[in-house]
Scaffold this active site. Sequence first.
Site, PDB file in Angstrom:
ATOM      1  N   GLU A  49      35.927 -13.462   2.303  1.00  0.00           N
ATOM      2  CA  GLU A  49      36.535 -13.814   3.421  1.00  0.00           C
ATOM      3  C   GLU A  49      37.808 -14.258   3.098  1.00  0.00           C
ATOM      4  O   GLU A  49      38.105 -14.470   2.008  1.00  0.00           O
ATOM      5  CB  GLU A  49      35.588 -15.240   4.738  1.00  0.00           C
ATOM      6  CG  GLU A  49      36.181 -15.265   5.227  1.00  0.00           C
ATOM      7  CD  GLU A  49      35.220 -16.189   6.114  1.00  0.00           C
ATOM      8  OE1 GLU A  49      35.165 -17.355   5.340  1.00  0.00           O
ATOM      9  OE2 GLU A  49      36.029 -17.253   6.892  1.00  0.00           O
ATOM     10  N   TYR A  50      38.349 -13.931   4.089  1.00  0.00           N
ATOM     11  CA  TYR A  50      40.093 -14.325   3.910  1.00  0.00           C
ATOM     12  C   TYR A  50      40.417 -15.291   3.822  1.00  0.00           C
ATOM     13  O   TYR A  50      39.512 -16.139   4.299  1.00  0.00           O
ATOM     14  CB  TYR A  50      40.531 -13.358   5.872  1.00  0.00           C
ATOM     15  CG  TYR A  50      42.175 -13.581   5.787  1.00  0.00           C
ATOM     16  CD1 TYR A  50      42.949 -12.907   4.655  1.00  0.00           C
ATOM     17  CD2 TYR A  50      43.007 -14.601   6.331  1.00  0.00           C
ATOM     18  CE1 TYR A  50      43.995 -12.598   5.069  1.00  0.00           C
ATOM     19  CE2 TYR A  50      44.184 -14.605   6.244  1.00  0.00           C
ATOM     20  CZ  TYR A  50      45.069 -13.544   5.943  1.00  0.00           C
ATOM     21  OH  TYR A  50      46.160 -13.710   6.037  1.00  0.00           O
ATOM     22  N   HIS A  87      22.866 -15.800   6.784  1.00  0.00           N
ATOM     23  CA  HIS A  87      22.176 -14.942   6.348  1.00  0.00           C
ATOM     24  C   HIS A  87      22.842 -15.165   4.961  1.00  0.00           C
ATOM     25  O   HIS A  87      24.109 -14.275   4.627  1.00  0.00           O
ATOM     26  CB  HIS A  87      21.848 -12.981   7.650  1.00  0.00           C
ATOM     27  CG  HIS A  87      21.836 -13.907   8.935  1.00  0.00           C
ATOM     28  ND1 HIS A  87      20.229 -13.890   9.153  1.00  0.00           N
ATOM     29  CD2 HIS A  87      22.379 -14.412  10.411  1.00  0.00           C
ATOM     30  CE1 HIS A  87      20.025 -13.990  10.392  1.00  0.00           C
ATOM     31  NE2 HIS A  87      20.883 -14.187  10.986  1.00  0.00           N
ATOM     32  N   ALA A 110      42.327 -18.403   3.844  1.00  0.00           N
ATOM     33  CA  ALA A 110      42.938 -19.612   4.231  1.00  0.00           C
ATOM     34  C   ALA A 110      43.767 -20.501   3.045  1.00  0.00           C
ATOM     35  O   ALA A 110      44.635 -21.923   3.780  1.00  0.00           O
ATOM     36  CB  ALA A 110      42.759 -20.401   5.700  1.00  0.00           C
ATOM     37  N   ARG A 111      43.391 -20.719   2.215  1.00  0.00           N
ATOM     38  CA  ARG A 111      44.175 -21.333   0.772  1.00  0.00           C
ATOM     39  C   ARG A 111      45.218 -20.668   0.631  1.00  0.00           C
ATOM     40  O   ARG A 111      45.899 -21.448   0.337  1.00  0.00           O
ATOM     41  CB  ARG A 111      42.493 -21.895   0.140  1.00  0.00           C
ATOM     42  CG  ARG A 111      41.556 -22.634   0.217  1.00  0.00           C
ATOM     43  CD  ARG A 111      41.205 -23.034  -0.704  1.00  0.00           C
ATOM     44  NE  ARG A 111      41.959 -23.975  -1.904  1.00  0.00           N
ATOM     45  CZ  ARG A 111      41.161 -24.127  -3.355  1.00  0.00           C
ATOM     46  NH1 ARG A 111      40.367 -23.688  -3.405  1.00  0.00           N
ATOM     47  NH2 ARG A 111      41.565 -24.993  -4.119  1.00  0.00           N
ATOM     48  N   THR A 168      11.124  -2.300   0.645  1.00  0.00           N
ATOM     49  CA  THR A 168      12.212  -1.926  -0.574  1.00  0.00           C
ATOM     50  C   THR A 168      12.796  -1.137   0.014  1.00  0.00           C
ATOM     51  O   THR A 168      13.987  -0.594  -0.951  1.00  0.00           O
ATOM     52  CB  THR A 168      11.258  -2.145  -1.333  1.00  0.00           C
ATOM     53  OG1 THR A 168      10.788  -1.465  -1.270  1.00  0.00           O
ATOM     54  CG2 THR A 168      10.681  -3.758  -1.699  1.00  0.00           C
ATOM     55  N   ARG A 186      20.213 -11.214  15.761  1.00  0.00           N
ATOM     56  CA  ARG A 186      21.124 -11.173  16.676  1.00  0.00           C
ATOM     57  C   ARG A 186      21.098 -10.547  17.233  1.00  0.00           C
ATOM     58  O   ARG A 186      21.969 -10.361  18.675  1.00  0.00           O
ATOM     59  CB  ARG A 186      22.320 -11.550  15.639  1.00  0.00           C
ATOM     60  CG  ARG A 186      22.107 -12.158  14.439  1.00  0.00           C
ATOM     61  CD  ARG A 186      22.142 -13.639  15.122  1.00  0.00           C
ATOM     62  NE  ARG A 186      22.193 -15.090  14.275  1.00  0.00           N
ATOM     63  CZ  ARG A 186      22.339 -15.781  14.489  1.00  0.00           C
ATOM     64  NH1 ARG A 186      22.111 -16.522  15.421  1.00  0.00           N
ATOM     65  NH2 ARG A 186      21.746 -17.077  12.870  1.00  0.00           N
ATOM     66  N   ARG A 223      45.163 -25.644   7.587  1.00  0.00           N
ATOM     67  CA  ARG A 223      44.430 -24.730   8.139  1.00  0.00           C
ATOM     68  C   ARG A 223      43.488 -25.934   9.525  1.00  0.00           C
ATOM     69  O   ARG A 223      42.439 -25.319  10.174  1.00  0.00           O
ATOM     70  CB  ARG A 223      44.065 -23.980   7.408  1.00  0.00           C
ATOM     71  CG  ARG A 223      42.644 -24.662   6.656  1.00  0.00           C
ATOM     72  CD  ARG A 223      41.540 -24.170   5.769  1.00  0.00           C
ATOM     73  NE  ARG A 223      41.318 -24.707   4.136  1.00  0.00           N
ATOM     74  CZ  ARG A 223      40.848 -24.248   3.783  1.00  0.00           C
ATOM     75  NH1 ARG A 223      40.085 -23.372   4.286  1.00  0.00           N
ATOM     76  NH2 ARG A 223      40.245 -24.857   2.493  1.00  0.00           N
ATOM     77  N   TRP A 255      26.736 -16.587  11.602  1.00  0.00           N
ATOM     78  CA  TRP A 255      26.527 -14.987  10.487  1.00  0.00           C
ATOM     79  C   TRP A 255      25.946 -15.363   9.361  1.00  0.00           C
ATOM     80  O   TRP A 255      25.427 -15.208   9.122  1.00  0.00           O
ATOM     81  CB  TRP A 255      28.020 -14.109  10.412  1.00  0.00           C
ATOM     82  CG  TRP A 255      27.708 -12.837  10.195  1.00  0.00           C
ATOM     83  CD1 TRP A 255      27.729 -12.647   8.819  1.00  0.00           C
ATOM     84  CD2 TRP A 255      28.119 -12.321  11.143  1.00  0.00           C
ATOM     85  NE1 TRP A 255      27.767 -10.829   9.089  1.00  0.00           N
ATOM     86  CE2 TRP A 255      28.089 -10.864  10.448  1.00  0.00           C
ATOM     87  CE3 TRP A 255      28.972 -11.456  12.846  1.00  0.00           C
ATOM     88  CZ2 TRP A 255      28.396  -8.868  10.797  1.00  0.00           C
ATOM     89  CZ3 TRP A 255      29.064 -10.517  13.274  1.00  0.00           C
ATOM     90  CH2 TRP A 255      29.135  -9.387  12.326  1.00  0.00           C
TER      91      TRP A 255
END
Lengths: 313, 313, 313, 313
Positions: free
Chosen positions: A120-121, A113, A123-124, A89, A231, A204, A110
């Site tokens: 996120e950017y 996790h 694409a719609r 903690t 990772r 897209r 990614w």
Amino acid sequence: MPITPEQRDEIDRLRAVTATTRRATVPALEEILYQPLEVLDHGFVRVIDYMGDDAAVVQAARVSYGKGTKKVSEDAGLIKYLMRHRHSTPFEMCEIKFHVKLPIFVARQWIRHRTANVNEYSARYSILDREFYVPAPEQLGAQAVVNRQGRGDVLEGEEAAAVMRLLREDSERAYDHYEEMLNQREDGTVIDPSRQGLARELARMNLPLNYYTQWYWKVDLHNLLHFLSLRADAHAQYEIRVYADAMLDVVKRWVPAVYESFTEYRMGGAHLSRAGLDVVKRLLAGEPVTQEESGLSKREWRELMQQLGRSEG
Amino acid sequence: MPITPEQRDEIDRLRAVTATTRRATVPALEEILYQPLEVLDHGFVRVIDYMGDDAAVVQAARVSYGKGTKKVSEDAGLIKYLMRHRHSTPFEMCEIKFHVKLPIFVARQWIRHRTANVNEYSARYSILDREFYVPAPEQLGAQAVVNRQGRGDVLEGEEAAAVMRLLREDSERAYDHYEEMLNQREDGTVIDPSRQGLARELARMNLPLNYYTQWYWKVDLHNLLHFLSLRADAHAQYEIRVYADAMLDVVKRWVPAVYESFTEYRMGGAHLSRAGLDVVKRLLAGEPVTQEESGLSKREWRELMQQLGRSEG
Amino acid sequence: MPITPEQRDEIDRLRAVTATTRRATVPALEEILYQPLEVLDHGFVRVIDYMGDDAAVVQAARVSYGKGTKKVSEDAGLIKYLMRHRHSTPFEMCEIKFHVKLPIFVARQWIRHRTANVNEYSARYSILDREFYVPAPEQLGAQAVVNRQGRGDVLEGEEAAAVMRLLREDSERAYDHYEEMLNQREDGTVIDPSRQGLARELARMNLPLNYYTQWYWKVDLHNLLHFLSLRADAHAQYEIRVYADAMLDVVKRWVPAVYESFTEYRMGGAHLSRAGLDVVKRLLAGEPVTQEESGLSKREWRELMQQLGRSEG
Amino acid sequence: MPITPEQRDEIDRLRAVTATTRRATVPALEEILYQPLEVLDHGFVRVIDYMGDDAAVVQAARVSYGKGTKKVSEDAGLIKYLMRHRHSTPFEMCEIKFHVKLPIFVARQWIRHRTANVNEYSARYSILDREFYVPAPEQLGAQAVVNRQGRGDVLEGEEAAAVMRLLREDSERAYDHYEEMLNQREDGTVIDPSRQGLARELARMNLPLNYYTQWYWKVDLHNLLHFLSLRADAHAQYEIRVYADAMLDVVKRWVPAVYESFTEYRMGGAHLSRAGLDVVKRLLAGEPVTQEESGLSKREWRELMQQLGRSEG
């Protein structure tokens, strides 16, 4: 080049502005704030903001009114103690925010996790750029035979050339058709005024998984270290590992004492199973031990011998 | 008085140190950084650190390279849009860290909100202070009859006096016995050198739930607002509501545009059920509607009429 | 006795009802379903429901259409592989729901594990029972000196007797006053009709931390194992460890192959730091190593020698 | 056809096996257990397992020893109360596990909901099938103009035909090249023995986002309802909405009382902002109100009038 000159200007403008704060501040991290750290052919990691430093871990562990302790050496000692005993903690009390540009197939690994915040950017809503990942020749690994989810030797000659050509051509063609379906070029010009253009949220779907996306990713230090332990590891796919490596460097700048204890107790150590520990004990006692009667599988035995720096026991 | 002079000094020393940063900085929040905002008789809320501001929400929503937008009014407009349409991820991109001192029974309600980072003062490791909560006389509510989990009229006269006396006496005695079992006074002096003293992790179990504990609590803005929407609400117990109110003031200083849209779309609005919406439509069409044929229970009907500012429909 | 005869009857009625299902079913767990497994003086753990079995882990790992694999031995092999390589998501595909009765101070440690669903008995809404925890004489540990958050020798003679007496008396008195403030006995009878009675949400604050509470606690197998690895550990406080031990037995009944690999790779093994691993390598190579030049602190050295089963190296 | 005959057989074998259980069991859900509910051209949703029923919500809310209550009507009443007052934890006490086959671009939206357990088919480890999504002609929406992230009119004639052709051809070609890079056909035959074949983890990056993936997805009822309230909504993209609709039908079978209260208080209702509520009050009082002096933007005004079933106020 992962960013455009206009983006470079925006970043420079942001970097030029400073303010006075009472918050914990880390000069070594301020130095690279907002700067893109290049990863792969078009990707990057940028630190957008951070909260806390080494002392903040100690301060939280002590639930203190002021700073953690007076001395840096005491802080480092406590941090080691916390790391060794899995007191997670206090490490959650530091936070960092990244802007990451990465291929979609990397983004898909990614995002598993879950203990992080992501934006996120879309694409719609917006049109993606014509930017896709093609591996460098030395990364064109063949399918591994033993480890079904890894890479073996690097492809060579005509086979390698063919792969590169297919990846490039398919990526370019997919984007040409993306524009055609949208009825719009990357720069916004309409292709054919008599057509309507397909919705972005549909068009897209023609783009392959090596296209780049971007996101803001914010995470606390404990969960970041957990991410990095998985990772930045040799078992991770190369294309995500290079991002983890870049972030590990960021951690080193940001919280050097935490970084030190992390590499000592997590990255650099070894976990032995009950049977593996038993083998070590017997070896130390001078007993001969063979794989057959060790209780370990051949693979486990091989891994243990590697960890112990022995040829084959 | 919630803090000691020594703690006051520590805080002042911390406040005196400033640094230069490239990060988003909020002067109105810096003003009160580290300061205890008093709550209840011995509690407080202190802002220890923060990440982001109004513009950071916009910046994340746009996945931008520089700041969110150029103009404050555009930012406010986008923030409203995000709030109205429940786009929660951009609000997760701001983070705040509090140091809170609070009665244990309040801590037990608070901790049910799981999407936060917590580091609590350990009564296994350290000795708790002799500090407990006793309600102010005007807070001594009787058990409510209709709402089984609330308070009714305030107790008065001898009944109120008796409650205060019992709470105080039991709390003092419990601490005396805590010291006796530990074989140690609050100031660290040993009581009887011939005795060993019970382990702290056991002795603490004698303390009642009105004793104060402390923790560092770190949360993102989205989850903080969710917490506040539940705990700054009239249905919340008074003793946690006052903490939520103090934090709502902090939000107002920190991210004023987010605060504005939060009070407009969450705190100040109303949620209508399908049947409730139907009643409103019929009323607007000039139809008479009664509870009996509304599809609402008596309680729902009463609540709806209150929300609509009508006596009894 | 942790449950009343009425509760016993309710449980028996529930156990008497069976149904036919197509779901994965574990007879060994069905046997004890709903039964209270006694813990401490008044506590228990009861399994209320479960989802999945050993095969369900394999089924999820393979994203299969039918069952995991045909053979039990193959399943066990894959489960070992997943456990060794920290592939946690297949273990998240099993879920279990417990009803737990536990002292409040134990509940406060337990709840720090956030990745679970919890529904606790509400002392705002209902009146708590007169049930509190008093340690058995052999559990009255003195404060440990080396390890500041643990127990040392057991208290004896008059000191032990005094602790027991204080805990009992304070607990009884606190409940008497709880009733007095509520103006109501445990059985519901009103004490003085001329008084109103303090709200339940306030009166409860007089009860000490050794009072019992109850909750429903639901968790996936991966997070349960993480909880158990921390709480069934020698460093955990005895009073929570006995709950963890009871749940470990449940895991053994429920998913025996997972239990096997968990004890092999988690509970029974050892984690070596980078420097610790180096010491082992040197010892195996026949080099003499001392603590002073090992890079380990005295405490770490001692722990390592213990793990390796050596006296003092 | 979303599944092969072999998969159909596996499912049938699984469905044929029944067991006796003491757990809460829902016959209406058992009926469709393991069956693929078809969605889009090759996708499906299958219920793999479930925990709890309507009564389990009540049982948890009461922290009861036996079942929730005796009567179904009382249970339904309490469930309504919990839903209205946003008491979410009792709903977390039910859990469901799905196997879902879905296009990758849908999976990317879906995964943003983090409070669930996911195990996805690994394209590092295995080879993906030649299965991709192509919208039905009536789903080929043009880009919406007002709402930047939605669809407008359906494309027609040559434009529609061209889109379908491009999507199909690019998808087929991408898979041909995927096989070529892998040096392996879908059925496992090696193409050219003199070549090595690119690693699976790399070759997959050539596939477009309309390719199907699969995962096991497990979630508690509260978080499922939250997911459905966002994704079974008119603002959600059609391709994810059809999955949400299929799961809403599952919820109806599984927990009919919860479904009832969910549609009543969440899906079917309306949330009014502070200013919106003010408009309603003034309208009910017979005052004329115009958008200009309402405090609402044009868009908000339009939405409010729609909710109230009025033309334009």
